[in-house]
Scaffold this active site. Sequence first.
Site, PDB file in Angstrom:
ATOM      1  N   SER A  23       0.831  -1.219   0.000  1.00  0.00           N
ATOM      2  CA  SER A  23       0.000   0.000   0.000  1.00  0.00           C
ATOM      3  C   SER A  23       0.859   1.259   0.000  1.00  0.00           C
ATOM      4  O   SER A  23       0.592   2.218  -0.731  1.00  0.00           O
ATOM      5  CB  SER A  23      -0.852   0.062   1.271  1.00  0.00           C
ATOM      6  OG  SER A  23      -1.963  -0.746   1.158  1.00  0.00           O
ATOM      7  N   ARG A  27       1.591   4.254  -2.972  1.00  0.00           N
ATOM      8  CA  ARG A  27       1.403   5.687  -2.682  1.00  0.00           C
ATOM      9  C   ARG A  27       2.701   6.466  -2.903  1.00  0.00           C
ATOM     10  O   ARG A  27       2.683   7.593  -3.401  1.00  0.00           O
ATOM     11  CB  ARG A  27       0.898   5.865  -1.247  1.00  0.00           C
ATOM     12  CG  ARG A  27      -0.581   5.453  -1.105  1.00  0.00           C
ATOM     13  CD  ARG A  27      -0.921   5.159   0.342  1.00  0.00           C
ATOM     14  NE  ARG A  27      -2.343   4.927   0.555  1.00  0.00           N
ATOM     15  CZ  ARG A  27      -2.987   3.783   0.254  1.00  0.00           C
ATOM     16  NH1 ARG A  27      -2.342   2.795  -0.326  1.00  0.00           N
ATOM     17  NH2 ARG A  27      -4.286   3.659   0.519  1.00  0.00           N
ATOM     18  N   GLY A  94      -5.471  -3.276  -7.834  1.00  0.00           N
ATOM     19  CA  GLY A  94      -6.685  -2.516  -7.520  1.00  0.00           C
ATOM     20  C   GLY A  94      -6.361  -1.155  -6.923  1.00  0.00           C
ATOM     21  O   GLY A  94      -7.051  -0.163  -7.178  1.00  0.00           O
ATOM     22  N   ARG A 123     -13.619  -5.838 -11.080  1.00  0.00           N
ATOM     23  CA  ARG A 123     -13.611  -5.037  -9.848  1.00  0.00           C
ATOM     24  C   ARG A 123     -14.190  -3.642 -10.112  1.00  0.00           C
ATOM     25  O   ARG A 123     -13.732  -2.930 -10.994  1.00  0.00           O
ATOM     26  CB  ARG A 123     -12.187  -4.970  -9.286  1.00  0.00           C
ATOM     27  CG  ARG A 123     -11.681  -6.381  -8.993  1.00  0.00           C
ATOM     28  CD  ARG A 123     -10.371  -6.395  -8.301  1.00  0.00           C
ATOM     29  NE  ARG A 123     -10.465  -5.811  -6.968  1.00  0.00           N
ATOM     30  CZ  ARG A 123      -9.420  -5.592  -6.190  1.00  0.00           C
ATOM     31  NH1 ARG A 123      -8.204  -5.906  -6.622  1.00  0.00           N
ATOM     32  NH2 ARG A 123      -9.568  -5.065  -4.999  1.00  0.00           N
ATOM     33  N   SER A 167     -13.486   2.531   2.687  1.00  0.00           N
ATOM     34  CA  SER A 167     -12.500   2.078   1.700  1.00  0.00           C
ATOM     35  C   SER A 167     -11.363   3.080   1.644  1.00  0.00           C
ATOM     36  O   SER A 167     -11.566   4.253   1.295  1.00  0.00           O
ATOM     37  CB  SER A 167     -13.154   1.950   0.319  1.00  0.00           C
ATOM     38  OG  SER A 167     -12.151   1.915  -0.679  1.00  0.00           O
ATOM     39  N   GLN A 169      -9.042   2.991  -0.436  1.00  0.00           N
ATOM     40  CA  GLN A 169      -8.757   3.303  -1.839  1.00  0.00           C
ATOM     41  C   GLN A 169      -9.628   4.455  -2.320  1.00  0.00           C
ATOM     42  O   GLN A 169      -9.138   5.383  -2.969  1.00  0.00           O
ATOM     43  CB  GLN A 169      -8.980   2.063  -2.702  1.00  0.00           C
ATOM     44  CG  GLN A 169      -7.975   0.957  -2.399  1.00  0.00           C
ATOM     45  CD  GLN A 169      -8.179  -0.275  -3.243  1.00  0.00           C
ATOM     46  OE1 GLN A 169      -9.202  -0.436  -3.905  1.00  0.00           O
ATOM     47  NE2 GLN A 169      -7.207  -1.173  -3.230  1.00  0.00           N
ATOM     48  N   ASP A 320      -7.499  -7.329   4.522  1.00  0.00           N
ATOM     49  CA  ASP A 320      -6.733  -8.286   3.710  1.00  0.00           C
ATOM     50  C   ASP A 320      -6.314  -9.527   4.506  1.00  0.00           C
ATOM     51  O   ASP A 320      -5.807 -10.493   3.932  1.00  0.00           O
ATOM     52  CB  ASP A 320      -5.495  -7.599   3.117  1.00  0.00           C
ATOM     53  CG  ASP A 320      -5.898  -6.506   2.122  1.00  0.00           C
ATOM     54  OD1 ASP A 320      -6.989  -6.605   1.530  1.00  0.00           O
ATOM     55  OD2 ASP A 320      -5.133  -5.540   1.957  1.00  0.00           O
ATOM     56  N   LYS A 347     -12.652  -8.345  -3.913  1.00  0.00           N
ATOM     57  CA  LYS A 347     -11.175  -8.308  -3.919  1.00  0.00           C
ATOM     58  C   LYS A 347     -10.640  -9.081  -5.131  1.00  0.00           C
ATOM     59  O   LYS A 347     -11.378  -9.368  -6.057  1.00  0.00           O
ATOM     60  CB  LYS A 347     -10.649  -8.859  -2.594  1.00  0.00           C
ATOM     61  CG  LYS A 347     -11.048  -7.997  -1.387  1.00  0.00           C
ATOM     62  CD  LYS A 347     -10.447  -6.613  -1.458  1.00  0.00           C
ATOM     63  CE  LYS A 347     -10.922  -5.719  -0.328  1.00  0.00           C
ATOM     64  NZ  LYS A 347     -10.515  -4.319  -0.530  1.00  0.00           N
ATOM     65  N   ARG A 393      -3.307 -13.674  -2.060  1.00  0.00           N
ATOM     66  CA  ARG A 393      -3.524 -13.980  -0.634  1.00  0.00           C
ATOM     67  C   ARG A 393      -4.092 -15.388  -0.447  1.00  0.00           C
ATOM     68  O   ARG A 393      -3.870 -16.032   0.575  1.00  0.00           O
ATOM     69  CB  ARG A 393      -4.401 -12.923   0.018  1.00  0.00           C
ATOM     70  CG  ARG A 393      -3.762 -11.533  -0.088  1.00  0.00           C
ATOM     71  CD  ARG A 393      -4.076 -10.582   1.019  1.00  0.00           C
ATOM     72  NE  ARG A 393      -3.692  -9.232   0.607  1.00  0.00           N
ATOM     73  CZ  ARG A 393      -2.489  -8.693   0.776  1.00  0.00           C
ATOM     74  NH1 ARG A 393      -1.529  -9.350   1.366  1.00  0.00           N
ATOM     75  NH2 ARG A 393      -2.227  -7.461   0.354  1.00  0.00           N
TER      76      ARG A 393
HETATM   77  C1  S3P Z   1      -5.779  -0.828   0.045  1.00  0.00           C
HETATM   78  C2  S3P Z   1      -6.993  -0.760   0.660  1.00  0.00           C
HETATM   79  C3  S3P Z   1      -7.879  -1.926   0.832  1.00  0.00           C
HETATM   80  C4  S3P Z   1      -7.126  -3.235   0.672  1.00  0.00           C
HETATM   81  C5  S3P Z   1      -6.226  -3.235  -0.523  1.00  0.00           C
HETATM   82  C6  S3P Z   1      -5.210  -2.102  -0.441  1.00  0.00           C
HETATM   83  C7  S3P Z   1      -4.996   0.406  -0.118  1.00  0.00           C
HETATM   84  O1  S3P Z   1      -8.900  -1.834  -0.134  1.00  0.00           O
HETATM   85  O2  S3P Z   1      -8.026  -4.320   0.591  1.00  0.00           O
HETATM   86  O3  S3P Z   1      -5.520  -4.471  -0.595  1.00  0.00           O
HETATM   87  O4  S3P Z   1      -3.790   0.331  -0.378  1.00  0.00           O
HETATM   88  O5  S3P Z   1      -5.588   1.484   0.026  1.00  0.00           O
HETATM   89  P1  S3P Z   1     -10.239  -0.955   0.170  1.00  0.00           P
HETATM   90  O6  S3P Z   1      -9.799   0.262   0.823  1.00  0.00           O
HETATM   91  O7  S3P Z   1     -10.893  -0.682  -1.143  1.00  0.00           O
HETATM   92  O8  S3P Z   1     -11.060  -1.832   1.040  1.00  0.00           O
END
Ligand code: S3P
Length: 434
Positions: A23, A27, A94, A123, A167, A169, A320, A347, A393
């Site tokens: 993550s 970023r 994603g 997705r 979320s 994301q 996760d 996911k 996973r």
């Molecule tokens: C993530 C947020 C999560 C997680 C994904 C990574 C991120 O998703 O499941 O593996 O890096 O922001 P959501 O925020 O959509 O649940």
Amino acid sequence: MTTMKWSPAKRLRGTVRPPADKSISHRAAILGAMAAEPVRVRNYLHAEDTTSTLNAMRALGALVTVDGDLVTIRGTGLRNTTDLDQPIDVGNAGTLMRLLPGWLAGQEGRSYILDGDASIRRRPVDRIAEPLRAMGAVIDATDDRLPPFTVTGARLRSITYDLPVASAQVKSCVLLAGLVAEGATTVVEPAPSRDHTERMLTAAGVTVHRAGPAVTVTSVDELVLEEITVPGDPSSAAFLIAAGVLVPGSRIQVVGSGTNWTRTGFHRIVERMGGIIVGDLEEAPGDGVVGEEPIGDLDVAYGPLVGTTVEADEVPLAIDELPLVALLGCFAEGETLVRGAHELRLKESDRIATVVDGLNALGGDLEATEDGFLVRGTGGLRGGTIDSHGDHRLAMLGAIAGLASREGVTVTGMEAAEVSYPTFAQDLGGLLKG
Ligand code: S3P
């Protein structure tokens, strides 16, 4: 397709350093590309997902050099991405697919197509399309909700957006758009989710304000980031922790892992179930946003487990790792229930279906619900064969199940682990020899 057999382990011993956080690496690459001055990223994760992000940043005009674990990004600045006549390939990532459109939405008059692999194409992106449209961008998605989709940038207006589901994301996408919008943009979360974007933006000189569930960013002219060090990934470490907790006689040390409270829901669930984790985990934050990511070492030991209930507000903090909670539940005394986790269906695979069916085929007693699962603990798992369904996973879940099972587990599609944890087999191998 790689098939691997994971035999029952006698015990795990030794010290292991989990791979860099996926993550935070995503970023770092995106914010690095948004910055005007070079950004050095130490301990960048070199895995399939985060390589997709570096390639996307290159396509958008950033110069990226890789020297071992040091990645240097010379970005384009906030409003100067390169025109592209080809789609941006997000691969299986994603996080890249949902964060990047926030930035692209503010590129006035330029259009970008985002597409990825077969799993990405199922997705949903309507969750980011809604707020970005409200800010003024034009989003055209397949069937109005799926990739491939086009983001056409515009002069954005700021909004206050109430997230319908927690979320990180979607929150991050809107915050990135907020950087290039006029005024102050607020996201209100129904429950706390990982806050890496807020922390990294703070480190980059952005005014990020948190008041209870509301996070606000004010638009800026530039990001100033110089250097980022990526901690170890608590989600990758969770597989090692689960192995340590499940295999009798185990005693392992996990070093250099991120201990950010918004990522350690799993650790708290494990402790509630009777597993032993000793180390400095970050406390729950109050209002205010710090610019750092905490890093710590953890001692993990086997402990007899009891079932637990994971409620909706805990779900985003362990999202996760919920497949591992199901695995732990198989070995626990009593029932383990997870609810409020419908997101798992969206996911890399439908993780309610793939986890429940996968563990049942290994001798577990699990029932899927619409928004989670119920596990009846039977004290162990027989073993058998599990398919990863191309989900990293799930591949690693099968491996850990094998180590703790009576007869071992064969995982088909083990190569999926490359998405987040390329050295998974090697790291576990070290602990099995210890
Ligand atoms: C993530 C947020 C999560 C997680 C994904 C990574 C991120 O998703 O499941 O593996 O890096 O922001 P959501 O925020 O959509 O649940």
